[in-house]
Design a protein around this motif. Structure first.
Motif, short mmCIF file in Angstrom:
data_model
loop_
_atom_site.label_atom_id
_atom_site.label_comp_id
_atom_site.label_asym_id
_atom_site.label_seq_id
_atom_site.Cartn_x
_atom_site.Cartn_y
_atom_site.Cartn_z
N UNK A 90 26.94 2.80 -5.33
CA UNK A 90 27.04 2.81 -3.87
C UNK A 90 26.39 1.57 -3.31
N UNK A 91 26.91 1.04 -2.21
CA UNK A 91 26.33 -0.17 -1.63
C UNK A 91 24.98 0.13 -0.99
N UNK A 92 24.20 -0.92 -0.75
CA UNK A 92 22.95 -0.78 -0.02
C UNK A 92 23.24 -0.20 1.36
N UNK A 93 22.41 0.75 1.80
CA UNK A 93 22.71 1.47 3.01
C UNK A 93 22.22 0.76 4.27
N UNK A 94 21.17 -0.06 4.16
CA UNK A 94 20.65 -0.73 5.34
C UNK A 94 21.58 -1.86 5.73
N UNK A 95 21.89 -2.03 7.03
CA UNK A 95 22.84 -3.07 7.45
C UNK A 95 22.37 -4.48 7.15
N UNK A 96 21.07 -4.70 7.07
CA UNK A 96 20.54 -6.03 6.76
C UNK A 96 20.01 -6.04 5.33
N UNK A 97 20.05 -7.19 4.69
CA UNK A 97 19.51 -7.27 3.32
C UNK A 97 18.03 -6.88 3.30
N UNK A 98 17.65 -6.16 2.25
CA UNK A 98 16.25 -5.81 2.10
C UNK A 98 15.42 -7.05 1.83
N UNK A 99 14.16 -7.05 2.23
CA UNK A 99 13.28 -8.16 1.85
C UNK A 99 13.20 -8.25 0.34
N UNK A 100 13.08 -9.46 -0.17
CA UNK A 100 12.91 -9.64 -1.61
C UNK A 100 11.52 -9.17 -2.02
N UNK A 101 11.33 -8.99 -3.33
CA UNK A 101 10.00 -8.62 -3.81
C UNK A 101 8.98 -9.67 -3.39
N UNK A 102 9.34 -10.94 -3.52
CA UNK A 102 8.42 -12.02 -3.15
C UNK A 102 8.09 -11.99 -1.66
N UNK A 103 9.08 -11.69 -0.83
CA UNK A 103 8.85 -11.62 0.60
C UNK A 103 7.92 -10.45 0.95
N UNK A 104 8.08 -9.35 0.26
CA UNK A 104 7.20 -8.21 0.50
C UNK A 104 5.76 -8.55 0.16
N UNK A 105 5.55 -9.20 -0.97
CA UNK A 105 4.19 -9.54 -1.39
C UNK A 105 3.58 -10.61 -0.49
N UNK A 106 4.39 -11.52 0.02
CA UNK A 106 3.87 -12.59 0.86
C UNK A 106 3.19 -12.06 2.12
N UNK A 107 3.62 -10.90 2.59
CA UNK A 107 3.04 -10.29 3.79
C UNK A 107 1.84 -9.41 3.48
N UNK A 108 1.51 -9.28 2.21
CA UNK A 108 0.43 -8.39 1.78
C UNK A 108 -0.51 -9.19 0.88
N UNK A 109 -1.45 -9.91 1.47
CA UNK A 109 -2.24 -10.90 0.70
C UNK A 109 -3.12 -10.30 -0.39
N UNK A 110 -3.35 -9.01 -0.36
CA UNK A 110 -4.15 -8.39 -1.41
C UNK A 110 -3.32 -8.09 -2.65
N UNK A 111 -2.00 -8.35 -2.59
CA UNK A 111 -1.10 -8.14 -3.72
C UNK A 111 -0.48 -9.47 -4.12
N UNK A 112 -0.33 -9.70 -5.44
CA UNK A 112 0.35 -10.90 -5.91
C UNK A 112 0.88 -10.64 -7.32
N UNK A 113 1.88 -11.42 -7.69
CA UNK A 113 2.47 -11.31 -9.02
C UNK A 113 1.88 -12.39 -9.93
N UNK A 114 1.17 -11.98 -10.96
CA UNK A 114 0.66 -12.90 -11.96
C UNK A 114 1.69 -13.03 -13.07
N UNK A 115 2.02 -14.25 -13.52
CA UNK A 115 3.09 -14.41 -14.51
C UNK A 115 2.79 -13.75 -15.85
#
Length: 447
Positions: free
Chosen positions: A5-30
């Motif tokens: 089934x297609x994504x239900x929200x009319x706009x694209x969801x934020x990417x994982x990176x975009x979500x983390x960028x707004x939450x400075x206490x979270x980050x992805x370590x390689x």
């Protein structure tokens, strides 16, 4: 297998990176994967199992400080009382109390939690529409800062209890300004059809009645128009304008008004929606109430604690249905009920670096409970996840663990506090034995 089934929200969801960028206490370590401050979430899961709640002490401190700073910048000197219903964990309350926050409570349990966490009684406000006689007695025995009365009937109850105890209750009158905060219908509290407060037109007569009752010291008025308010501060300005007019009316009648409780409700962006800032809220308070010469207080909960917490959960399996893919987690609606109850959107981010960077495909992300409503997301872009893979459900620090239940006889999850490179268990996982404790089988069933 048919196309997902297609994504239900009319706009694209934020990417994982975009979500983390707004939450400075979270980050992805390689190498270590998704980090909260300096602690890998995978390490927390390994130590305490899943599902597990993790709270960032740094985020809690920063967000409280940001709100306190905005109020100070606006020269309001307003007191911040954390809404304990959002997150009653003792470690969270202790941390916020150490940073100068008081507590807004709505039950005996929350009052006892605030006191156990070290918050002084003089910094506690008791709200709620259905305080029992026992709760009123406890509030008076503890000599808390104030009780917010929500009806004429409750005013009479407080007077009777206080008189019998030989106490004087400091009481603020909560009014209902009939203002639509444009939030979810289940969490709006300031409209005339809501159960909260008394109609603002009836407030002058009841406030005068309070002044004549034994055992009551009227000290001000209070308002709270709803939770998760994101449609700007227009509703706040309207409600606070009505409150300012009420204060002037009461004073014109010779009645004393010392405090105004502005409530809470400031929303957060769970997805990428705009949300008003603490500075905007402070501006609304200043513009309407700032020149009245009253003590001011606010009661935030979600804004402080929501982004500070995540729910770490493991993948049980992927199920390929006829028309869609299901990612089944070991967390469920008994752990985080907001998506089922409010159709709420929460970011869901893989913990492992390889999963974080893998190609996405739509899937329904669900729990194992026997309810179709046990669904965290529908048609959400998520990589193919093997059993035991970890994901973090974001912005779960408010109304997450606090609203958990043991539905389907599922034990309550553990809670962990992260502070820099340290983490500690702050609530043990409930055991299967504890689920049965306190239950009894009548003798006659074994006869």
């Amino acid at each position: 297998m048919a196309a997902p089934a297609p994504l239900l929200h009319p706009d694209p969801d934020p990417s994982f990176a975009e979500l983390l960028a707004l939450r400075p206490h979270l980050r992805m370590d390689p190498l270590a994967g998704l980090m909260m401050e300096e602690v890998p979430l995978a390490r927390i899961a390994a130590a305490h199992g899943t599902p597990v709640w993790a709270y960032s002490a740094g985020a809690l401190r920063r967000r409280l400080a940001a709100l306190q700073g905005a109020l100070k910048e606006a020269r309001l000197g307003a007191q911040v009382h954390f809404a304990v219903k959002a997150n009653p964990n003792l470690a969270v309350l202790r941390l916020l109390g150490q940073q100068g926050a008081g507590a807004d409570v709505v039950s005996e349990g929350e009052l006892r939690a605030a006191r156990a966490a070290g918050i002084p009684a003089a910094h506690i406000v008791f709200s709620g529409v259905g305080k029992t006689l026992a709760e009123i007695r406890l509030a008076l025995a503890e000599d808390i800062q104030q009780i917010n009365a929500e009806s004429a009937e409750e005013v009479e109850m407080i007077s009777a209890v206080a008189t019998a105890m030989g106490r004087v209750a400091r009481v603020a009158l909560r009014v209902n300004p009939d203002v639509d905060a444009k939030t979810h219908a289940k969490i709006t509290t300031g409209k005339s059809e809501n159960k909260f407060g008394i109609a603002i037109g009836e407030a002058p007569a009841l406030y005068a009645r309070m002044s004549s009752l034994p055992g009551i010291q009227p000290i001000g008025v209070a308002v709270h128009i709803g939770s998760q308010i994101t449609a700007g501060v227009g509703a706040y300005r309207t409600a606070y304008g009505h409150l300012a007019d009420l204060v002037r009316t009461l004073r014109a009648q010779g009645l004393s008004v010392e405090r105004v409780d502005c409530g809470g409700g400031l929303g957060i962006p769970y997805r990428d929606e705009p949300a008003p800032s603490p500075a905007a809220l402070a501006g609304a308070i200043s513009a309407t109430l700032g020149n009245l010469g009253v003590e001011l207080m606010v009661e935030p909960g979600r804004w402080i604690a929501g982004p500070a917490g995540v729910l770490v959960t493991s993948v049980v399996l992927q199920k390929l249905g006829e028309a869609r893919r299901f990612v089944v987690l070991d967390a469920a609606m008994n752990d985080l009920v907001r998506p089922a109850m409010y159709e709420a959107w929460h970011g869901i981010v893989p913990v492992a670096p390889a999963d974080f960077a893998a190609p996405l495909a739509p899937a329904d992300i669900v729990g194992p409970i026997c309810e179709s409503g046990d669904t965290f997301a529908r048609g959400r872009g998520i990589p193919s996840l093997a059993p035991a893979s970890l994901v973090a459900i974001l912005d779960a620090g408010a109304y997450g663990a606090a609203m958990s239940s043991t539905y389907n006889s599922r034990p309550l999850a553990a809670e962990v506090l992260v502070d820099g490179d340290r983490f500690a268990l702050v609530r043990e996982r409930q055991t299967q034995e504890a689920l049965l404790a306190g239950q009894h089988v009548p003798e006659w069933l074994d006869a």
